[in-house]
Design a protein around this motif. Sequence first.
Motif: not given
Length: 69
Positions: A19-20, A24-27, A45-49
């Motif tokens: 979650e953290a 961070r990536l979204q922020y 990167k967000i999609a991969q996570l």
Amino acid sequence: MTLSTGEVFPGAKSYRKLEAKLSRLQYLNRHKTKFSSNWKKAQLKIAQLHSKIANIRKDTLHKRAYLLG
């Protein structure tokens, strides 16, 4: 996971663990210009996570089903 006998097994904590990092990536991505190259890379990167989180959940479910079967 809940069995027909009523026995309950807790799910994987994949989201809570990552979650953290996701936050961070979204922020960092919200300040980028939409549809720019850097925005697209960050979105990837967000999609991969998100995919990684989903895969951990699926893997845990299948492993538990296998152990019980």
